[in-house]
Scaffold this active site. Structure first.
Site, PDB file in Angstrom:
ATOM      1  N   GLY A  56       0.916  -1.136   0.043  1.00  0.00           N
ATOM      2  CA  GLY A  56      -0.054  -0.051   0.018  1.00  0.00           C
ATOM      3  C   GLY A  56       0.805   1.303  -0.162  1.00  0.00           C
ATOM      4  CB  CYS A  83       5.484  -4.148   0.139  1.00  0.00           C
ATOM      5  SG  CYS A  83       5.626  -2.624  -0.103  1.00  0.00           S
ATOM      6  CE1 TYR A  84       1.525   1.024   5.814  1.00  0.00           C
ATOM      7  CE2 TYR A  84      -0.392  -0.507   5.751  1.00  0.00           C
ATOM      8  CZ  TYR A  84       0.280   0.710   6.442  1.00  0.00           C
ATOM      9  OH  TYR A  84      -0.211   1.212   7.384  1.00  0.00           O
ATOM     10  CG  HIS A 171       5.676  -5.798  -4.736  1.00  0.00           C
ATOM     11  ND1 HIS A 171       4.324  -5.688  -4.280  1.00  0.00           N
ATOM     12  CD2 HIS A 171       6.444  -4.901  -4.585  1.00  0.00           C
ATOM     13  CE1 HIS A 171       4.325  -4.346  -3.775  1.00  0.00           C
ATOM     14  NE2 HIS A 171       5.530  -4.074  -3.567  1.00  0.00           N
ATOM     15  CD  GLU A 173       2.526  -8.448  -5.535  1.00  0.00           C
ATOM     16  OE1 GLU A 173       3.293  -9.331  -5.115  1.00  0.00           O
ATOM     17  OE2 GLU A 173       2.207  -7.355  -5.265  1.00  0.00           O
ATOM     18  N   GLY A 226     -23.331 -11.000 -27.474  1.00  0.00           N
ATOM     19  CA  GLY A 226     -22.443 -11.148 -28.471  1.00  0.00           C
ATOM     20  C   GLY A 226     -21.053 -11.463 -27.797  1.00  0.00           C
ATOM     21  N   GLY A 227     -21.023 -10.992 -26.391  1.00  0.00           N
ATOM     22  CA  GLY A 227     -19.567 -11.001 -26.030  1.00  0.00           C
ATOM     23  C   GLY A 227     -19.372 -12.417 -25.182  1.00  0.00           C
ATOM     24  CB  VAL A 228     -16.429 -13.776 -23.939  1.00  0.00           C
ATOM     25  CG1 VAL A 228     -15.976 -12.567 -23.012  1.00  0.00           C
ATOM     26  CG2 VAL A 228     -16.233 -15.050 -23.058  1.00  0.00           C
ATOM     27  CG  ASP A 229     -18.001 -11.039 -19.403  1.00  0.00           C
ATOM     28  OD1 ASP A 229     -16.929 -11.785 -19.617  1.00  0.00           O
ATOM     29  OD2 ASP A 229     -17.761  -9.593 -19.152  1.00  0.00           O
ATOM     30  CB  SER A 230     -23.893 -11.860 -22.107  1.00  0.00           C
ATOM     31  OG  SER A 230     -23.586 -11.916 -23.486  1.00  0.00           O
ATOM     32  CE  LYS A 369     -14.109 -10.154 -20.904  1.00  0.00           C
ATOM     33  NZ  LYS A 369     -15.033  -9.634 -20.992  1.00  0.00           N
TER      34      LYS A 369
END
Ligand code: XMP
Length: 513
Positions: A56, A83-84, A171, A173, A226-230, A369
């Site tokens: 942070g 870190c923090y 870090h 990550e 038409g997108g991936v999520d829906s 995603k």
């Protein structure tokens, strides 16, 4: 109450907090981000296998600096402070922290001193890491050992095997710490005892059970975009409750070429879903006639969309539930700014009248995603659909500068299709986060055969980005760009010039509007 193996990540405002969660989940362990000052009961309810404290921007000496919830040390589960987070642990447990100047990041080398301790066991003695320089721990708390030190003597990693509490000043990550994934793996598996139960198949099984219990014998409507999520939400809900789901696809006339047919082929013909296709293009083009202002275009499209969707939804007058493709970055309660995560909220179908009183079904709420895509693949959705770039709600209207007409949409669709075909063909589609063609509101002079032409200009845009807040232009090969330009000028009527956009965001945006 969750029965799933969970790692809780407490967010202290680091720009990397979401990355920590993604890295943990990549190792097949479910991770959930909570603000550092969350009600401890929420942490307890998750029965975490371990807790990670993010970095942070603060110093532990700042007035009102974020503090350490008592539950973190009292829960008796393993803790990793980054870190923090490491400084907070050291301060709370009786070590000493020296104040530095502003926090900055950079590459560093560290020497492992205690390769026998669980966190760093079996790693090379010398590690390249991404260090944050700010405050630093100077004396470790009782029971702790120094596990690694940087070249200039800074304590890079500390740990107490008995209490299973660890800290890293660097870090693990980020990609700039090449052994970071191995360090996280040791924490998750050797120290926390996780088994690695977070897989796409396990998620599907759980989501299907949850949807069944939420929906019962009720009916669900869902807007396919038409997108991936829906697409993934529709497939999950259909798997759970079959014909109780009706999908609605509103063809605004502003979609990519053949999109409506592809949606019908995938969801109705291949998957056997109830699908209502509404061709609303005539009313969209009528409403957009003569409009050139981008904000006005968006407003009109949004309003028309809601009206059409609402009319269809009312027709299915017994619907009790509305499926939505909300994903995790939209719902994270961050310690920093929540505003950073709002990009796609306007993408969802909002604004249905309250009296319809639909309850939301949002099975992707906890997925990133890339996990949505993995779940889509696990359920057998076609690769081209799963890897599809995001597409804005107002569709090609934000890629046609000036007036939006049926003819101009057809011109842009033709150019866009060529660009995407060639990108897939070259194997580079997935290297860009978004790629598309834009139709400009100017004509330019050209020559074809013996004649002079005065025709449209198409711009090509391809970007790379992690989060769509900043983006760089994709370095597509010249040969590919040349081939695309050639085909567009030859195959698309009334286009005689193609340009490539080499602007980054900021200062430009991804769309041209
Ligand atoms: P910009 O152009 O702001 O785009 O750099 C960032 C991301 O948001 C998408 N975008 C939209 N998505 N409705 C949407 O659903 C919109 O009005 C809209 N405008 C931009 C854009 O495609 C990119 O992914």
């Amino acid at each position: 109450m969750s029965t799933r193996e969970t790692i809780v990540i407490l967010d202290y405002g680091s720009q990397y907090t979401q990355l920590i969660a993604r890295r943990v989940r990549e190792q097949h362990v479910y991770a959930e981000i909570l603000p550092w000052d969350v009600d401890p009961a929420r942490i307890a309810a998750l029965s975490p296998m371990g807790i990670v404290l993010s970095g942070g921007p603060n110093s532990v000496y700042d007035e009102g600096a974020p503090s350490l919830s008592e539950i973190v040390v009292e829960a008796g589960v393993p803790v990793l402070g980054i870190c923090y987070g490491m400084q907070l642990l050291a301060q709370r447990l009786g070590g000493e922290v020296a104040r530095g100047t502003a926090r900055e990041y950079g590459p560093a080398h560290v020497e492992i001193e205690r390769g026998d301790m669980a966190l760093l066991k079996g790693l090379p003695a010398h590690l390249a890491v991404w260090m944050s320089h700010g405050d630093r721990v100077t004396t470790v708390p009782e029971g702790f050992s120094v596990l690694a030190r940087s070249e200039n003597g800074i304590l890079a990693a500390i740990g107490d095997n008995a209490r299973r509490i660890y800290g890293t000043q660097f870090h693990p990550e980020v990609h700039h710490t090449p052994q970071g994934a191995e360090i996280l793996h040791r924490f998750l598996y050797d120290i926390c005892g996780c088994q690695g139960s977070w897989t796409p198949d396990a998620f599907v099984e759980q989501a299907v059970a949850d949807i069944r219990s939420q929906v019962g014998d009720g009916t669900v409507i869902l807007g396919l975009s038409g997108g991936v999520d829906s697409a993934v939400v529709a497939t999950l809900i259909h798997k759970a409750v079959g014909d109780q789901l009706t999908c609605i696809f509103v063809d605004t006339g502003l979609m990519r070429r053949d999109e409506a047919q592809q949606v019908a082929a995938t969801f109705n013909e291949a998957l056997g879903m109830h699908l209502v296709m509404v061709d609303a293009s005539t009313r969209f083009f009528a409403a957009l006639a003569g409009i050139v202002d981008p904000e006005e275009k968006r407003r009109i499209i949004g309003e028309q969309f809601i009206r059409v969707f609402e009319a269809e939804a009312r027709r299915l007058n017994n619907a009790k539930f509305l499926g939505q493709g909300t994903i995790y970055p939209d719902v994270i309660e961050s310690a920093g700014s929540a505003s950073a995560h709002r990009i796609k909220s306007h993408h969802n179908v909002g604004g249905l009248p309250e009296e319809m009183d639909l309850q939301l079904v949002e099975p992707l709420r906890m997925l990133f995603k890339d996990e949505v895509r993995q779940v889509g693949l696990a359920m057998g959705l076609p690769e081209k659909l799963v890897w599809r770039h995001p597409f804005p709600g107002p569709g090609l209207a934000v890629r046609i500068l000036g007036e939006v007409t049926r003819e101009r949409v057809a011109t842009l669709q033709a150019a866009d299709t060529i660009f995407l075909e060639e990108l897939w063909e070259s194997g580079l589609y997935r290297d860009s986060a978004q790629a598309f063609a834009v139709l400009l509101p100017v004509r330019s002079v050209g020559v074809m055969g013996d004649g002079r032409t005065y025709a449209n200009v198409v711009a090509l845009r391809a970007v790379t980005t992690e989060d769509f807040m900043t983006a760089d232009w994709a370095r597509l090969p010249y040969d590919l760009l040349g081939r695309v330009a050639n085909r567009i000028v030859n195959e698309v009527a009334d286009v005689n010039r193609v340009v490539y956009d080499v602007s980054s965001k900021p200062p430009a945006t991804i769309e041209w509007e």
